[in-house]
Design a protein around this motif. Structure first.
Motif, short mmCIF file in Angstrom:
data_model
loop_
_atom_site.label_atom_id
_atom_site.label_comp_id
_atom_site.label_asym_id
_atom_site.label_seq_id
_atom_site.Cartn_x
_atom_site.Cartn_y
_atom_site.Cartn_z
N LEU A 245 0.81 -1.22 0.00
CA LEU A 245 0.00 0.00 0.00
C LEU A 245 0.84 1.27 0.00
O LEU A 245 0.33 2.36 -0.26
CB LEU A 245 -0.95 0.00 1.20
CG LEU A 245 -2.06 -1.04 1.13
CD1 LEU A 245 -2.88 -1.06 2.41
CD2 LEU A 245 -2.96 -0.79 -0.07
N ALA A 246 2.10 1.14 0.30
CA ALA A 246 3.05 2.25 0.14
C ALA A 246 4.28 1.67 -0.55
O ALA A 246 5.37 1.61 0.03
CB ALA A 246 3.41 2.87 1.49
N PRO A 247 4.12 1.22 -1.79
CA PRO A 247 5.20 0.51 -2.49
C PRO A 247 6.42 1.39 -2.71
O PRO A 247 6.33 2.62 -2.76
CB PRO A 247 4.55 0.11 -3.81
CG PRO A 247 3.41 1.03 -3.98
CD PRO A 247 2.92 1.36 -2.62
N LYS A 248 7.55 0.73 -2.85
CA LYS A 248 8.82 1.45 -2.94
C LYS A 248 8.84 2.46 -4.08
O LYS A 248 9.31 3.59 -3.91
CB LYS A 248 9.98 0.46 -3.10
CG LYS A 248 11.36 1.12 -3.08
CD LYS A 248 12.45 0.09 -3.20
CE LYS A 248 13.83 0.74 -3.07
NZ LYS A 248 14.06 1.77 -4.10
N GLY A 249 8.34 2.08 -5.26
CA GLY A 249 8.37 2.99 -6.39
C GLY A 249 7.61 4.28 -6.11
O GLY A 249 8.08 5.38 -6.42
N ASP A 250 6.43 4.16 -5.50
CA ASP A 250 5.63 5.35 -5.19
C ASP A 250 6.27 6.18 -4.09
O ASP A 250 6.23 7.41 -4.12
CB ASP A 250 4.22 4.93 -4.78
CG ASP A 250 3.44 4.34 -5.94
OD1 ASP A 250 3.53 4.89 -7.06
OD2 ASP A 250 2.75 3.33 -5.75
N THR A 251 6.84 5.51 -3.10
CA THR A 251 7.49 6.24 -2.01
C THR A 251 8.75 6.94 -2.51
O THR A 251 9.06 8.05 -2.09
CB THR A 251 7.83 5.29 -0.85
OG1 THR A 251 6.67 4.53 -0.51
CG2 THR A 251 8.26 6.08 0.38
N ASP A 252 9.47 6.30 -3.42
CA ASP A 252 10.64 6.95 -4.03
C ASP A 252 10.22 8.20 -4.80
O ASP A 252 10.88 9.24 -4.72
CB ASP A 252 11.35 5.98 -4.99
CG ASP A 252 12.11 4.88 -4.26
OD1 ASP A 252 12.35 5.03 -3.04
OD2 ASP A 252 12.45 3.87 -4.91
N ASP A 253 9.12 8.10 -5.57
CA ASP A 253 8.63 9.26 -6.31
C ASP A 253 8.25 10.38 -5.37
O ASP A 253 8.54 11.55 -5.63
CB ASP A 253 7.42 8.86 -7.16
CG ASP A 253 7.82 8.08 -8.41
OD1 ASP A 253 9.03 7.97 -8.67
OD2 ASP A 253 6.92 7.59 -9.11
N LEU A 254 7.56 10.02 -4.28
CA LEU A 254 7.18 11.03 -3.29
C LEU A 254 8.40 11.71 -2.71
O LEU A 254 8.46 12.94 -2.62
CB LEU A 254 6.35 10.37 -2.18
CG LEU A 254 6.06 11.22 -0.94
CD1 LEU A 254 5.22 12.44 -1.30
CD2 LEU A 254 5.35 10.37 0.13
#
Length: 435
Positions: free
Chosen positions: A353-362
């Motif tokens: 639900l907070a995957p690495k790719g999305d967290t990296d983008d954030l």
């Protein structure tokens, strides 16, 4: 027919093994399948499983206060304050979806709230609108469909904003730190991006565990395609919330999950949390399942489903009404690049639900001033392991241990690399809170 009978026998076995035993927690998940827990030496009785937040606060913290914080849009947010003499600082805890303050308190002396309180911090624990302790509104009740016309957007710009202003004034213009998890992180990102200067003034640091924003890289993107059906059903049936404590889903969960926690953890892992095979604590899992879930608005669920479809962190999509609401045909993206308050991200590659790719983008979108404390990437932990993992303190909350003759030394039980990361993260945290 054979498969049906096999399934029926399996569920009969599960129900038969859920005998009414006094013992309710065990040292391993396999122990819960033992027919009589009272005769199993690995099982014991934990009375905290059946306590609510005020009872736990009274039992373990002694002194606490209840504050009803009004919001600009007519809700009242009940918040528990646990004072601390000569405190090292103040922490505001923001809970996950489908829970409330109990998620930080429910494990008693093993809880996260107790951990930080023992280390000298004053605590404020929020129950967001619609949860058990925050059901008041100036002219609506929780049985009114209109009461539930909010998402995490409104919680961020009203509940969180009102809470920070209230605490800031209560503590003589001293700002707290925030520790948030899951939806609490989403709310914090919304508030800090839409009110950047105010957010920096009212909070010293936003510590965000498992922060959902966009879902471009989530393996659960398929869930977004149920949004249209979900919105239609909620509107037709005037269904404002789900997971209410006395609802059907909650009753089923309370009947099964505390007694067979590994089954429910498997379902949670497959459909949201992610996999962390060796992390869940079997002594804590049944307690968490008995104390939760709590109400979640259907609009918040729809808002998350929207992000699964678009892969973007945007405001609520009203479809044909977008132009009326936003002056444009598409909902605007939350401007996280405008955040100036310190944001400390704690996340894991195993989190769906907070995957690495999305967290990296954030993280990449944040300004340098927002990233002054960096971030912590924790291996092998899923979306709820902040609360449930055996090594939650060592990996996330930076366990301090009283060492004879050398008080409050860091207890280095992990590898040099992890211990070094833990020490740096704790230094950053304490420095930020006490500034």
């Amino acid at each position: 027919m054979v498969m049906f009978r096999l399934r029926l026998l399996f569920f009969q076995f599960v129900l038969a093994s859920c005998v009414f035993a006094k013992n309710n927690v065990c040292k391993s998940f396999s122990d819960y399948w033992y027919h009589d827990l009272d005769k199993n030496e690995n099982c014991t009785y934990n009375p905290d499983m059946y306590l609510d937040s005020p009872q736990i606060l009274e039992k373990y913290f002694g002194k606490y206060e209840v504050h009803e914080i009004p919001t600009e849009d007519g809700y009242f947010v009940t918040t528990f304050r646990v004072p601390r003499n000569n405190s090292r600082g103040t922490i505001l805890f923001r809970h996950i979806a489908t829970s409330d303050a109990i998620i930080w308190l429910g494990f008693g002396k093993d809880s996260i709230a107790y951990y930080y309180w023992q280390r000298g911090y004053e605590l404020w624990l929020t129950n967001t609108r619609g949860t058990d302790y925050s059901t008041k509104h100036v002219n609506l009740t929780i049985n009114d469909y209109a009461f539930w016309n909010f998402s995490f957007h409104e919680i961020g710009i009203y509940d969180l904003r009102a809470s920070l202003k209230y605490i800031y004034e209560f503590n003589n213009n001293t700002s707290p730190a925030i520790i948030a998890n899951s939806m609490g992180c989403t709310e914090a990102l919304i508030y800090a991006s839409l009110f950047p200067e105010e957010a920096k003034k009212l909070c010293k640091i936003y510590i965000l565990h498992a922060p959902p924003s966009s879902f471009q890289y989530s393996p659960l993107k398929f869930l977004g395609f149920y949004r249209r059906y979900w919105d239609y059903s909620a509107k037709e049936e005037k269904l404002g919330d789900i997971f209410r404590r006395n609802g059907t889903i909650s009753r089923v969960m309370h009947s099964l999950c505390p007694k067979k926690p590994d089954l429910c953890i498997t379902l949670f892992s497959a459909f949201g949390a992610g996999w962390s095979q060796h992390e869940p604590d079997p002594l804590l899992a049944p307690v968490m399942f008995m104390q939760n879930p709590r109400s979640l608005s259907t609009k918040a669920l729809s808002h998350y489903a929207q992000s699964f479809i678009s892969g973007k962190f945007t405001m609520f999509d009203y479809g044909e009404k977008n132009f009326e609401v936003y002056g444009r045909h598409e909902p605007p993206e939350y401007p996280v690049w405008k955040i100036v308050a310190p944001i400390y991200l704690v996340h894991s590659p195993a989190d769906y639900l907070a995957p690495k790719g999305d967290t990296d983008d954030l993280y990449d979108k944040l300004t340098k001033s927002a990233k002054i404390y960096g971030r912590l990437v924790v291996e092998g932990m899923n979306h709820i392991d902040t609360f449930l993992a055996k090594l939650r303190n060592e990996k996330i909350h930076y366990k301090n241990t009283e060492v004879p003759g050398n008080s409050t030394e860091i207890y280095l039980t992990l590898t040099t690399q992890v211990a070094s990361a833990r020490t740096t993260a704790e230094d950053n945290f304490h420095t930020a809170v006490q500034r």
